[in-house]
Design a protein around this motif. Structure first.
Motif, PDB file in Angstrom:
ATOM      1  N   GLU A   1      14.690   0.305  -0.777  1.00  0.00           N
ATOM      2  CA  GLU A   1      15.442  -0.879  -1.197  1.00  0.00           C
ATOM      3  C   GLU A   1      14.914  -2.151  -0.524  1.00  0.00           C
ATOM      4  N   LEU A   2      14.073  -1.995   0.516  1.00  0.00           N
ATOM      5  CA  LEU A   2      13.546  -3.145   1.246  1.00  0.00           C
ATOM      6  C   LEU A   2      12.241  -3.693   0.668  1.00  0.00           C
ATOM      7  N   VAL A   3      11.712  -3.045  -0.364  1.00  0.00           N
ATOM      8  CA  VAL A   3      10.447  -3.505  -0.955  1.00  0.00           C
ATOM      9  C   VAL A   3      10.520  -4.983  -1.339  1.00  0.00           C
ATOM     10  N   PRO A   4      11.568  -5.462  -2.021  1.00  0.00           N
ATOM     11  CA  PRO A   4      11.599  -6.889  -2.375  1.00  0.00           C
ATOM     12  C   PRO A   4      11.672  -7.812  -1.147  1.00  0.00           C
ATOM     13  N   VAL A   5      12.154  -7.294  -0.044  1.00  0.00           N
ATOM     14  CA  VAL A   5      12.238  -8.089   1.188  1.00  0.00           C
ATOM     15  C   VAL A   5      10.853  -8.245   1.803  1.00  0.00           C
ATOM     16  N   VAL A   6      10.079  -7.166   1.793  1.00  0.00           N
ATOM     17  CA  VAL A   6       8.788  -7.123   2.485  1.00  0.00           C
ATOM     18  C   VAL A   6       7.661  -7.737   1.660  1.00  0.00           C
ATOM     19  N   GLU A   7       7.711  -7.564   0.347  1.00  0.00           N
ATOM     20  CA  GLU A   7       6.623  -8.064  -0.503  1.00  0.00           C
ATOM     21  C   GLU A   7       6.448  -9.569  -0.334  1.00  0.00           C
ATOM     22  N   GLY A   8       5.208  -9.959  -0.156  1.00  0.00           N
ATOM     23  CA  GLY A   8       4.884 -11.368  -0.032  1.00  0.00           C
ATOM     24  C   GLY A   8       5.017 -11.932   1.369  1.00  0.00           C
ATOM     25  N   LEU A   9       5.555 -11.136   2.304  1.00  0.00           N
ATOM     26  CA  LEU A   9       5.621 -11.612   3.687  1.00  0.00           C
ATOM     27  C   LEU A   9       4.231 -11.512   4.314  1.00  0.00           C
ATOM     28  N   PRO A  10       3.915 -12.413   5.241  1.00  0.00           N
ATOM     29  CA  PRO A  10       2.639 -12.276   5.946  1.00  0.00           C
ATOM     30  C   PRO A  10       2.592 -10.919   6.647  1.00  0.00           C
ATOM     31  N   PRO A  11       1.425 -10.255   6.653  1.00  0.00           N
ATOM     32  CA  PRO A  11       1.338  -8.934   7.272  1.00  0.00           C
ATOM     33  C   PRO A  11       1.550  -9.003   8.778  1.00  0.00           C
ATOM     34  N   LEU A  12       2.025  -7.897   9.320  1.00  0.00           N
ATOM     35  CA  LEU A  12       2.189  -7.798  10.766  1.00  0.00           C
ATOM     36  C   LEU A  12       0.829  -7.663  11.423  1.00  0.00           C
ATOM     37  N   GLN A  13       0.659  -8.288  12.564  1.00  0.00           N
ATOM     38  CA  GLN A  13      -0.574  -8.116  13.331  1.00  0.00           C
ATOM     39  C   GLN A  13      -0.461  -6.781  14.055  1.00  0.00           C
TER      40      GLN A  13
ATOM     41  N   ILE B   1      19.519  -8.851   0.678  1.00  0.00           N
ATOM     42  CA  ILE B   1      18.998  -7.512   0.360  1.00  0.00           C
ATOM     43  C   ILE B   1      18.791  -6.719   1.641  1.00  0.00           C
ATOM     44  N   LEU B   2      18.251  -7.366   2.665  1.00  0.00           N
ATOM     45  CA  LEU B   2      17.973  -6.694   3.935  1.00  0.00           C
ATOM     46  C   LEU B   2      19.235  -6.073   4.521  1.00  0.00           C
ATOM     47  N   TYR B   3      20.312  -6.830   4.566  1.00  0.00           N
ATOM     48  CA  TYR B   3      21.522  -6.326   5.218  1.00  0.00           C
ATOM     49  C   TYR B   3      22.373  -5.435   4.314  1.00  0.00           C
ATOM     50  N   ALA B   4      22.064  -5.400   3.009  1.00  0.00           N
ATOM     51  CA  ALA B   4      22.776  -4.496   2.101  1.00  0.00           C
ATOM     52  C   ALA B   4      22.026  -3.172   1.920  1.00  0.00           C
ATOM     53  N   ALA B   5      20.749  -3.152   2.241  1.00  0.00           N
ATOM     54  CA  ALA B   5      19.909  -1.968   1.994  1.00  0.00           C
ATOM     55  C   ALA B   5      20.336  -0.781   2.855  1.00  0.00           C
ATOM     56  N   ARG B   6      20.269   0.402   2.244  1.00  0.00           N
ATOM     57  CA  ARG B   6      20.558   1.647   2.968  1.00  0.00           C
ATOM     58  C   ARG B   6      19.283   2.474   3.154  1.00  0.00           C
ATOM     59  N   THR B   7      18.305   2.278   2.261  1.00  0.00           N
ATOM     60  CA  THR B   7      17.063   3.051   2.344  1.00  0.00           C
ATOM     61  C   THR B   7      15.867   2.096   2.423  1.00  0.00           C
ATOM     62  N   LEU B   8      14.738   2.628   2.907  1.00  0.00           N
ATOM     63  CA  LEU B   8      13.531   1.818   3.035  1.00  0.00           C
ATOM     64  C   LEU B   8      13.031   1.332   1.676  1.00  0.00           C
TER      65      LEU B   8
ATOM     66  N   PRO C   1       0.837  -1.211   0.000  1.00  0.00           N
ATOM     67  CA  PRO C   1       0.000   0.000   0.000  1.00  0.00           C
ATOM     68  C   PRO C   1       0.865   1.251   0.000  1.00  0.00           C
ATOM     69  N   ILE C   2       0.324   2.329  -0.524  1.00  0.00           N
ATOM     70  CA  ILE C   2       1.068   3.585  -0.596  1.00  0.00           C
ATOM     71  C   ILE C   2       1.418   4.102   0.795  1.00  0.00           C
ATOM     72  N   SER C   3       0.630   3.718   1.813  1.00  0.00           N
ATOM     73  CA  SER C   3       0.902   4.156   3.180  1.00  0.00           C
ATOM     74  C   SER C   3       2.081   3.413   3.807  1.00  0.00           C
ATOM     75  N   SER C   4       2.540   2.355   3.162  1.00  0.00           N
ATOM     76  CA  SER C   4       3.688   1.611   3.672  1.00  0.00           C
ATOM     77  C   SER C   4       4.911   2.527   3.687  1.00  0.00           C
ATOM     78  N   PRO C   5       5.693   2.510   4.756  1.00  0.00           N
ATOM     79  CA  PRO C   5       6.887   3.367   4.787  1.00  0.00           C
ATOM     80  C   PRO C   5       7.881   3.047   3.672  1.00  0.00           C
ATOM     81  N   TYR C   6       7.831   1.837   3.160  1.00  0.00           N
ATOM     82  CA  TYR C   6       8.745   1.440   2.088  1.00  0.00           C
ATOM     83  C   TYR C   6       8.391   2.141   0.777  1.00  0.00           C
TER      84      TYR C   6
END
Length: 121
Positions: free
Chosen positions: A59-71, A50-57, A5-10
């Motif tokens: 760059e984390l989009v491929p890490v977060v996409e497809g993960l189960p949402p946070l409760q 990707i997570l440990y190489a990322a410098r900006t949020l 979603p656009i509201s995602s900080p990423y």
């Protein structure tokens, strides 16, 4: 195009720096997804890289996409599990307290009517 979603900080602040807390949280989410069988080993390793190489949020989009949402809420007490299995009935609650209250109210009403009848007659 990202499915986040656009509201995602990423997506809303993609140039913001990645904090250690963010890395730790995403690392935990990746570990949970992997141990739950939601990520294959290669995908898990790729996302960690990707997570440990990322410098900006952003760059984390491929890490977060497809993960189960946070409760983002806690279960209300009325729906919290008491350890049973879905569809399993629990023991009935005792109705003694409600019965005593009902009998007391009825007895009080009868007594009040009797007193009013004595006064009026």
């Amino acid at each position: 195009m990202s499915n986040l979603p656009i509201s995602s900080p990423y997506r809303s602040t993609p140039s913001a720096p990645v904090s250690d807390a963010e890395r730790n949280q995403l690392g935990s989410r990746l570990n949970t997804a992997f141990t739950d069988g939601k990520l294959e080993a290669d995908d898990y390793k790729s996302r960690l890289d990707i997570l440990y190489a990322a410098r900006t949020l952003g760059e984390l989009v491929p890490v977060v996409e497809g993960l189960p949402p946070l409760q983002t809420y806690t279960d209300p007490a009325i729906v919290a599990s008491n350890g049973g299995q879905p569809g399993e009935l629990t023991e009935a609650r005792s109705g003694h307290g409600l019965t005593l209250v009902a009998v007391g109210v009825i007895a009080g009403v009868v007594l009040l009517i009797a007193i009013l009848l004595l006064i009026l007659l």
